[in-house]
Design a protein around this motif. Sequence first.
Motif, PDB file in Angstrom:
ATOM      1  N   GLU A 251      -7.647 -43.566 -36.178  1.00 53.15           N
ATOM      2  CA  GLU A 251      -7.745 -42.563 -35.124  1.00 53.15           C
ATOM      3  C   GLU A 251      -8.277 -43.249 -33.864  1.00 53.15           C
ATOM      4  OE1 GLU A 251      -9.748 -39.036 -36.432  1.00 53.15           O
ATOM      5  OE2 GLU A 251      -8.602 -38.951 -38.308  1.00 53.15           O
ATOM      6  N   ILE A 252      -7.506 -43.158 -32.795  1.00 53.10           N
ATOM      7  CA  ILE A 252      -7.765 -43.947 -31.588  1.00 53.10           C
ATOM      8  C   ILE A 252      -8.239 -43.043 -30.456  1.00 53.10           C
ATOM      9  CG2 ILE A 252      -6.818 -45.625 -29.998  1.00 53.10           C
ATOM     10  CD1 ILE A 252      -6.794 -46.517 -32.934  1.00 53.10           C
ATOM     11  N   GLY A 253      -9.500 -43.182 -30.092  1.00 50.42           N
ATOM     12  CA  GLY A 253     -10.069 -42.411 -28.998  1.00 50.42           C
ATOM     13  C   GLY A 253     -10.825 -43.301 -28.049  1.00 50.42           C
ATOM     14  N   GLY A 254     -11.027 -42.834 -26.824  1.00 50.62           N
ATOM     15  CA  GLY A 254     -11.755 -43.584 -25.820  1.00 50.62           C
ATOM     16  C   GLY A 254     -13.258 -43.451 -25.984  1.00 50.62           C
ATOM     17  N   PRO A 255     -14.023 -43.936 -24.988  1.00 48.93           N
ATOM     18  CA  PRO A 255     -15.476 -43.969 -25.117  1.00 48.93           C
ATOM     19  C   PRO A 255     -16.184 -42.651 -24.877  1.00 48.93           C
ATOM     20  CG  PRO A 255     -14.810 -44.900 -23.014  1.00 48.93           C
ATOM     21  CD  PRO A 255     -13.546 -44.613 -23.773  1.00 48.93           C
ATOM     22  N   GLU A 256     -15.484 -41.628 -24.396  1.00 46.85           N
ATOM     23  CA  GLU A 256     -16.155 -40.360 -24.115  1.00 46.85           C
ATOM     24  C   GLU A 256     -15.299 -39.171 -24.543  1.00 46.85           C
ATOM     25  OE1 GLU A 256     -16.861 -40.093 -19.925  1.00 46.85           O
ATOM     26  OE2 GLU A 256     -14.821 -40.676 -19.389  1.00 46.85           O
ATOM     27  N   VAL A 257     -16.000 -38.112 -24.918  1.00 44.88           N
ATOM     28  CA  VAL A 257     -15.359 -36.847 -25.282  1.00 44.88           C
ATOM     29  C   VAL A 257     -15.502 -35.895 -24.110  1.00 44.88           C
ATOM     30  CG1 VAL A 257     -15.411 -34.860 -26.831  1.00 44.88           C
ATOM     31  CG2 VAL A 257     -15.768 -37.171 -27.750  1.00 44.88           C
ATOM     32  N   LEU A 258     -14.385 -35.328 -23.662  1.00 49.06           N
ATOM     33  CA  LEU A 258     -14.377 -34.428 -22.516  1.00 49.06           C
ATOM     34  C   LEU A 258     -13.719 -33.108 -22.894  1.00 49.06           C
ATOM     35  CD1 LEU A 258     -13.082 -36.950 -19.814  1.00 49.06           C
ATOM     36  CD2 LEU A 258     -15.458 -36.228 -20.150  1.00 49.06           C
ATOM     37  N   SER A 259     -14.243 -32.021 -22.350  1.00 47.07           N
ATOM     38  CA  SER A 259     -13.582 -30.730 -22.544  1.00 47.07           C
ATOM     39  C   SER A 259     -12.366 -30.657 -21.615  1.00 47.07           C
ATOM     40  CB  SER A 259     -14.540 -29.582 -22.242  1.00 47.07           C
ATOM     41  OG  SER A 259     -14.819 -29.512 -20.850  1.00 47.07           O
ATOM     42  N   LYS A 321     -14.708 -42.463 -38.207  1.00 45.10           N
ATOM     43  CA  LYS A 321     -15.818 -43.278 -37.700  1.00 45.10           C
ATOM     44  C   LYS A 321     -16.564 -43.940 -38.856  1.00 45.10           C
ATOM     45  CE  LYS A 321     -16.640 -40.239 -33.710  1.00 45.10           C
ATOM     46  NZ  LYS A 321     -17.605 -39.300 -33.090  1.00 45.10           N
ATOM     47  N   THR A 322     -16.869 -43.166 -39.891  1.00 44.45           N
ATOM     48  CA  THR A 322     -17.622 -43.683 -41.031  1.00 44.45           C
ATOM     49  C   THR A 322     -16.871 -44.807 -41.732  1.00 44.45           C
ATOM     50  OG1 THR A 322     -18.670 -41.529 -41.366  1.00 44.45           O
ATOM     51  CG2 THR A 322     -18.700 -43.074 -43.224  1.00 44.45           C
ATOM     52  N   GLU A 323     -15.542 -44.658 -41.842  1.00 43.75           N
ATOM     53  CA  GLU A 323     -14.725 -45.634 -42.575  1.00 43.75           C
ATOM     54  C   GLU A 323     -14.215 -46.771 -41.700  1.00 43.75           C
ATOM     55  OE1 GLU A 323     -11.699 -43.240 -44.344  1.00 43.75           O
ATOM     56  OE2 GLU A 323     -13.153 -41.919 -45.348  1.00 43.75           O
ATOM     57  N   GLY A 324     -14.596 -46.770 -40.420  1.00 44.81           N
ATOM     58  CA  GLY A 324     -14.167 -47.850 -39.535  1.00 44.81           C
ATOM     59  C   GLY A 324     -12.713 -47.786 -39.131  1.00 44.81           C
ATOM     60  N   ARG A 325     -12.108 -46.614 -39.196  1.00 40.48           N
ATOM     61  CA  ARG A 325     -10.702 -46.465 -38.832  1.00 40.48           C
ATOM     62  C   ARG A 325     -10.598 -45.994 -37.379  1.00 40.48           C
ATOM     63  NH1 ARG A 325      -8.628 -42.455 -40.992  1.00 40.48           N
ATOM     64  NH2 ARG A 325     -10.386 -41.510 -42.117  1.00 40.48           N
ATOM     65  N   THR A 326     -11.128 -46.828 -36.474  1.00 37.67           N
ATOM     66  CA  THR A 326     -11.179 -46.499 -35.053  1.00 37.67           C
ATOM     67  C   THR A 326     -10.754 -47.717 -34.231  1.00 37.67           C
ATOM     68  OG1 THR A 326     -13.480 -47.208 -34.879  1.00 37.67           O
ATOM     69  CG2 THR A 326     -13.092 -44.891 -35.473  1.00 37.67           C
ATOM     70  N   LEU A 327     -10.815 -47.575 -32.910  1.00 41.60           N
ATOM     71  CA  LEU A 327     -10.513 -48.706 -32.035  1.00 41.60           C
ATOM     72  C   LEU A 327     -11.394 -49.907 -32.349  1.00 41.60           C
ATOM     73  CD1 LEU A 327      -9.959 -47.557 -28.319  1.00 41.60           C
ATOM     74  CD2 LEU A 327      -8.405 -48.907 -29.735  1.00 41.60           C
ATOM     75  N   ALA A 328     -12.690 -49.638 -32.555  1.00 42.62           N
ATOM     76  CA  ALA A 328     -13.619 -50.738 -32.847  1.00 42.62           C
ATOM     77  C   ALA A 328     -13.214 -51.474 -34.119  1.00 42.62           C
ATOM     78  CB  ALA A 328     -15.041 -50.201 -32.966  1.00 42.62           C
ATOM     79  N   THR A 333     -13.658 -53.243 -28.763  1.00 47.36           N
ATOM     80  CA  THR A 333     -15.044 -52.762 -28.799  1.00 47.36           C
ATOM     81  C   THR A 333     -15.551 -52.223 -27.472  1.00 47.36           C
ATOM     82  OG1 THR A 333     -15.813 -55.025 -28.380  1.00 47.36           O
ATOM     83  CG2 THR A 333     -15.639 -54.327 -30.686  1.00 47.36           C
ATOM     84  N   GLN A 334     -14.818 -52.456 -26.379  1.00 45.42           N
ATOM     85  CA  GLN A 334     -15.251 -51.962 -25.071  1.00 45.42           C
ATOM     86  C   GLN A 334     -14.088 -51.249 -24.371  1.00 45.42           C
ATOM     87  OE1 GLN A 334     -16.789 -55.689 -23.350  1.00 45.42           O
ATOM     88  NE2 GLN A 334     -18.854 -54.886 -23.649  1.00 45.42           N
ATOM     89  N   PRO A 335     -13.699 -50.096 -24.885  1.00 45.14           N
ATOM     90  CA  PRO A 335     -12.579 -49.369 -24.288  1.00 45.14           C
ATOM     91  C   PRO A 335     -12.926 -48.832 -22.905  1.00 45.14           C
ATOM     92  CG  PRO A 335     -13.665 -48.023 -25.952  1.00 45.14           C
ATOM     93  CD  PRO A 335     -14.273 -49.386 -26.051  1.00 45.14           C
ATOM     94  N   GLN A 336     -11.907 -48.653 -22.099  1.00 45.73           N
ATOM     95  CA  GLN A 336     -12.079 -48.180 -20.729  1.00 45.73           C
ATOM     96  C   GLN A 336     -12.210 -46.664 -20.687  1.00 45.73           C
ATOM     97  OE1 GLN A 336     -12.259 -50.001 -17.956  1.00 45.73           O
ATOM     98  NE2 GLN A 336     -11.709 -52.020 -18.732  1.00 45.73           N
ATOM     99  N   ALA A 337     -13.129 -46.175 -19.857  1.00 42.38           N
ATOM    100  CA  ALA A 337     -13.265 -44.738 -19.627  1.00 42.38           C
ATOM    101  C   ALA A 337     -12.251 -44.298 -18.573  1.00 42.38           C
ATOM    102  CB  ALA A 337     -14.682 -44.406 -19.172  1.00 42.38           C
ATOM    103  N   ALA A 338     -11.922 -43.022 -18.593  1.00 48.91           N
ATOM    104  CA  ALA A 338     -10.943 -42.504 -17.630  1.00 48.91           C
ATOM    105  C   ALA A 338     -11.401 -42.736 -16.192  1.00 48.91           C
ATOM    106  CB  ALA A 338     -10.712 -41.023 -17.885  1.00 48.91           C
ATOM    107  N   ALA A 339     -12.695 -42.613 -15.931  1.00 48.53           N
ATOM    108  CA  ALA A 339     -13.206 -42.764 -14.563  1.00 48.53           C
ATOM    109  C   ALA A 339     -12.983 -44.158 -14.003  1.00 48.53           C
ATOM    110  CB  ALA A 339     -14.698 -42.419 -14.532  1.00 48.53           C
ATOM    111  N   ALA A 340     -12.795 -45.137 -14.867  1.00 47.89           N
ATOM    112  CA  ALA A 340     -12.582 -46.515 -14.408  1.00 47.89           C
ATOM    113  C   ALA A 340     -11.130 -46.800 -14.070  1.00 47.89           C
ATOM    114  CB  ALA A 340     -13.065 -47.496 -15.477  1.00 47.89           C
ATOM    115  N   ILE A 341     -10.221 -45.934 -14.499  1.00 43.73           N
ATOM    116  CA  ILE A 341      -8.792 -46.211 -14.365  1.00 43.73           C
ATOM    117  C   ILE A 341      -8.060 -45.133 -13.566  1.00 43.73           C
ATOM    118  CG2 ILE A 341      -6.630 -46.572 -15.623  1.00 43.73           C
ATOM    119  CD1 ILE A 341      -8.592 -48.812 -16.116  1.00 43.73           C
TER     120      ILE A 341
END
Length: 360
Positions: A251-259, A321-328, A333-341
């Motif tokens: 499961e691939i997500g960025g560094p922040e959760v936004l509504s 997250k628990t099983e390590g099935r993420t971007l990391a 390990t340092q994904p870009q936030a939307a505000a940076a792009i």
Amino acid sequence: MNESAEPGLQAGHRRRDSGPVPAPGTTQIDEGYHMASDNIGGLVTVFGGSGFVGRHVVRALARRGLRIRAACRRPDLAGHLQPMGAVGQIMPVQANLRYPDSVVRAVEGAQAVVNCVGVLSPAGKQSFDAVHVDGARAIARAAREAGVARLLHISAIGADKSSSAAYARSKAAGEAAVLEEFPDAIILRPSIVFGPEDEFFNRFASMARFSPLPLIGGGRTRFQPVFVGDLAAAVAACVVDGKGRPGAVYEIGGPEVLSFRDILDKTQSWAGRERGYLRLPFWLAKLQALLTAPLPTAMRPVTLDQIRMLQTDNVVSEAAKTEGRTLAGLGVTQPQAAAAIVPRYLERFKVRGQYAHYRG
């Protein structure tokens, strides 16, 4: 994993070796699996290579020294890919997932295959089932029969066979079809993907030029936007560095959760607009979607299926997250936030475009 390949390492073929050390002139893609080398590197077929996600995957793989066969329906419109690599490194070829023979030809001789094909809404013969299920199965079957070493399939967070949204059901069915044909395939499920060519931030920024934005369901749905470059880097890590567990779903997500409300607020700010919101409860938004259904998709704010998707959060699960099935877990390990792009490519929606911040 299919074991029918000829022994020995030759261009366009694979071998199983006793150790993880690549042979001279090869690129390792998994423990014991090596990319054969011609002039540049091993061959990877990227389906949907000319699309939004696909072009960034092509670029990431080219930077790692691989040869890429970009399979798409209109290779004559894929000239923008070739400057991403050296001369002859990237070759667009014709393939249509609704015609399995073209898929077979596209994977011939490839050591790895990446499926980036997807549609947000059906159009003509490009239905959810035709693209996400039957097309995905055709790619997986062709990859298995061709002796491909590694298959990556890009799906979506929210894939669920019991979902009320046809999009989510088709994504789940496509994953099942891929794993049935190619059990060692790696599935990547991104949240909302953003980048200069995206159809999310760009779509709402464009709408904000003329009208208030639809705030559906109170804007409480949560997303975890991921930069397309980070998703592409994860794909390259799987292909080149052997990252990813065969048969696993990441499961691939960025560094922040936004509504949804947060995203719309930021979109308006970055686009220099202050249009306000049209507050729509889910039932009213669905009614509006039904009434606008005869219109072309480009003229509709959202489709009925997309509103159904908005009723469920689109974030990385705690289990992943628990099983390590993420971007990391794939080495990013340092994904870009939307505000940076995002602000950089939404400038064009400002009243004065990219010159809005100049005086005079």
